[in-house]
Design a protein around this motif. Sequence first.
Motif, mmCIF file in Angstrom:
data_model
loop_
_atom_site.group_PDB
_atom_site.id
_atom_site.type_symbol
_atom_site.label_atom_id
_atom_site.label_comp_id
_atom_site.label_asym_id
_atom_site.label_seq_id
_atom_site.Cartn_x
_atom_site.Cartn_y
_atom_site.Cartn_z
ATOM 1 N N PHE A 1 -2.159 12.103 -2.817
ATOM 2 C CA PHE A 1 -2.488 12.739 -4.083
ATOM 3 C C PHE A 1 -2.387 14.262 -3.970
ATOM 4 C CE2 PHE A 1 -5.711 14.732 -6.797
ATOM 5 C CZ PHE A 1 -5.383 14.221 -8.054
ATOM 6 N N ASN A 2 -2.895 14.804 -2.887
ATOM 7 C CA ASN A 2 -2.864 16.248 -2.711
ATOM 8 C C ASN A 2 -1.477 16.767 -2.356
ATOM 9 O OD1 ASN A 2 -5.617 17.061 -3.251
ATOM 10 N ND2 ASN A 2 -6.189 15.918 -1.426
ATOM 11 N N ALA B 1 4.276 5.902 -5.383
ATOM 12 C CA ALA B 1 4.368 5.956 -6.840
ATOM 13 C C ALA B 1 3.285 6.848 -7.424
ATOM 14 C CB ALA B 1 4.266 4.550 -7.425
ATOM 15 N N SER B 2 2.081 6.723 -6.908
ATOM 16 C CA SER B 2 0.976 7.549 -7.406
ATOM 17 C C SER B 2 1.172 9.016 -7.040
ATOM 18 C CB SER B 2 -0.346 7.041 -6.844
ATOM 19 O OG SER B 2 -0.599 5.717 -7.248
ATOM 20 N N GLY B 3 1.706 9.279 -5.831
ATOM 21 C CA GLY B 3 1.953 10.659 -5.435
ATOM 22 C C GLY B 3 3.000 11.335 -6.288
ATOM 23 N N LEU B 4 4.086 10.620 -6.615
ATOM 24 C CA LEU B 4 5.131 11.188 -7.482
ATOM 25 C C LEU B 4 4.589 11.437 -8.882
ATOM 26 C CD1 LEU B 4 8.191 9.027 -6.353
ATOM 27 C CD2 LEU B 4 7.779 11.449 -5.854
ATOM 28 N N ARG C 1 0.830 -1.203 0.000
ATOM 29 C CA ARG C 1 0.000 0.000 0.000
ATOM 30 C C ARG C 1 0.867 1.255 0.000
ATOM 31 N NH1 ARG C 1 -3.148 -3.352 3.453
ATOM 32 N NH2 ARG C 1 -2.337 -2.415 5.363
ATOM 33 N N THR C 2 1.958 1.217 0.758
ATOM 34 C CA THR C 2 2.865 2.365 0.813
ATOM 35 C C THR C 2 3.537 2.592 -0.539
ATOM 36 O OG1 THR C 2 3.282 1.960 3.157
ATOM 37 C CG2 THR C 2 4.864 3.351 1.993
ATOM 38 N N ILE C 3 3.981 1.523 -1.178
ATOM 39 C CA ILE C 3 4.609 1.640 -2.506
ATOM 40 C C ILE C 3 3.643 2.273 -3.499
ATOM 41 C CG2 ILE C 3 5.438 0.302 -4.492
ATOM 42 C CD1 ILE C 3 6.606 -1.706 -2.452
ATOM 43 N N PHE C 4 2.416 1.799 -3.503
ATOM 44 C CA PHE C 4 1.423 2.327 -4.443
ATOM 45 C C PHE C 4 1.115 3.789 -4.166
ATOM 46 C CE2 PHE C 4 -3.057 1.959 -6.309
ATOM 47 C CZ PHE C 4 -2.590 2.068 -7.615
ATOM 48 N N LEU C 5 1.031 4.148 -2.898
ATOM 49 C CA LEU C 5 0.792 5.540 -2.530
ATOM 50 C C LEU C 5 1.925 6.444 -3.020
ATOM 51 C CD1 LEU C 5 -0.536 5.196 1.129
ATOM 52 C CD2 LEU C 5 -1.801 6.142 -0.808
ATOM 53 N N SER D 1 -6.197 8.099 2.758
ATOM 54 C CA SER D 1 -4.748 8.302 2.763
ATOM 55 C C SER D 1 -4.240 8.519 1.345
ATOM 56 C CB SER D 1 -4.039 7.091 3.381
ATOM 57 O OG SER D 1 -4.373 6.956 4.738
ATOM 58 N N PHE D 2 -4.829 7.795 0.423
ATOM 59 C CA PHE D 2 -4.492 7.962 -0.988
ATOM 60 C C PHE D 2 -4.782 9.396 -1.422
ATOM 61 C CE2 PHE D 2 -3.479 5.252 -4.595
ATOM 62 C CZ PHE D 2 -3.739 6.069 -5.667
#
Length: 410
Positions: free
Chosen positions: A151-152, A18-21, A12-16, A146-147
Motif C-alpha cells: 500500500f505504501n 492489484a491493491s497496490g496499483l 495473496r500476491t495477486i491481491f497485493l 505486507s499489505f
Amino acid sequence: MRVDSNWHQRQRTIFLIASGLSTAGSFAGLTAKGWILMSGTQNAMLLALHFAALSLPTLLVSGPAGVRTDRIGCEQVLVQAQWALLGAGLIGALAIPLLNGKAQVSVLLLSTLLMGVAGAYELTARNKYCALLVDEPQQLAPYLTSFSVVFNVGKLVGPPIGGWLVALTGPAMALSIDAFSYLLPIASVIWLLQPNTAQEQRSTGSSSASLRTAWNDCGPILRNVLQFTAVICVVGFFHPGLAPLIAADTLGPDPRDLGLFTSVLAAGSIAGGVVLQRNSHKFSRRPAMTLGCFALITAVAQLGMAKGGSVTMVLTMALLIGAGTAGLLSSANMITQVGTPQIIRGRMAGLSQIAFLGGGGLSGLIAAALATTVGLSHTFAITGGVGLVLAGWEIWRRGETVLPERTETE
C-alpha cells in the motif's frame, strides 16, 4: 497440501499487486486534487476540509461497515465498495472539464467525501477478507503488514505520477487514472481469487452483532489500543491533509515539489511498514510499546520540522513522520485483527478506522486552524510536544503489557 498452499500464496500476491496499483492511482488523484485546491485558493482550511472529507466519514460509517461485513460477508461488501469507489472517482474526473470555480471545488470535495464513505466499507471488508487468503493463523499478521508495505509503495509512486500528470497533461488525467485504477482489485476479487469462504464466520442480526458488543468483547488491552490510537492521531496525524501547504512552505509551489514531499512521506511509510512486517509477531504481542515507539518517532520528527533547516533536513523529518505514522496505523490495524476472533474482525476493522482516520480528519482541521493562527512551524512544535508527552506516558504506563496470542483463526 503443498499445491493448495502455493495457490493461496499466488492469490495473496495477486491481491497485493492489484491493491497496490489501485493505491498508486488513488494517490495520483489525491495529489492532483490537493494541487488544484492549493493553487486555486491558497486556503489551508480548504485543504484540511479535503482530507476531512476523505477521513471523517469513518466516524459515521465505519461502524455500520463493520456490522454489515460481519453479517453478509466480507467479499460481497468488498466488491460493492470498490464499484462505489470507481463511481466516486469518475465524479471528480468529470468535474475538471465540465466545471470551474466554486462549483468545481464543491464537486471535487463531494467526490472525495463519497470516496471516504466507500473507502470505509472497502477497508473494513478488506481486512477481514485477508484472513480468508491465509492457510494458518500465524500467516495473518505478516500478510496484513505486507499489505501495508505494498500500500505504501503505491503511496510512493502515486504522488509523483500525479504531480507529473498535472504538470504535463492537466489534473483531469490524474483523476481519470484514479477512477479506473479501481477496476484492478474489482477484477481480481471477482475472477481471480478463491478465498476460503468456509472459514468466515458471520454474525446474526441480533443485538450481539452490534459495534458495542465488539467493543466490549475485544478486551481491555485492545480497547486501550483503539483509545491511544485515536488520541495520538487527533494530535499529530494531519500531514496527509496539509501536505500541499507543508510542501509549498518548505520546498516550493510547483506540483512536482508536492510530489517529492509526499513521495518522501511514502518512502518513510514503506520503511516503517517493512520494520513492522519483519517483526510482526513480536510487535503484536507488545501493543503499548509498539504504538508508543512509533508515536514517539512521529513526535520527534514533528519537532524537527518545527525547527526547520535545509531541504535535506525537511525531507529527513518527512521520512521519519511517514515511518512513524505508518507504523502506528499499521500496527493498530494488525493488533486489533490478530487479537480478536474471526466473527468480530469486521467490526474491529471499523473501530480501528474510526480511531486513526477519524482522528486524522479532526487533526487536519485542528492543525489548519493552528497554522492559520500561529504559523506552520509553531503548529509542528505544539503537536510534536504534545505527542512526545503522550507517547512517553503510554510507554511508561503500559509498555510491559503483553497481548495473549491466539492459536486459531476463528
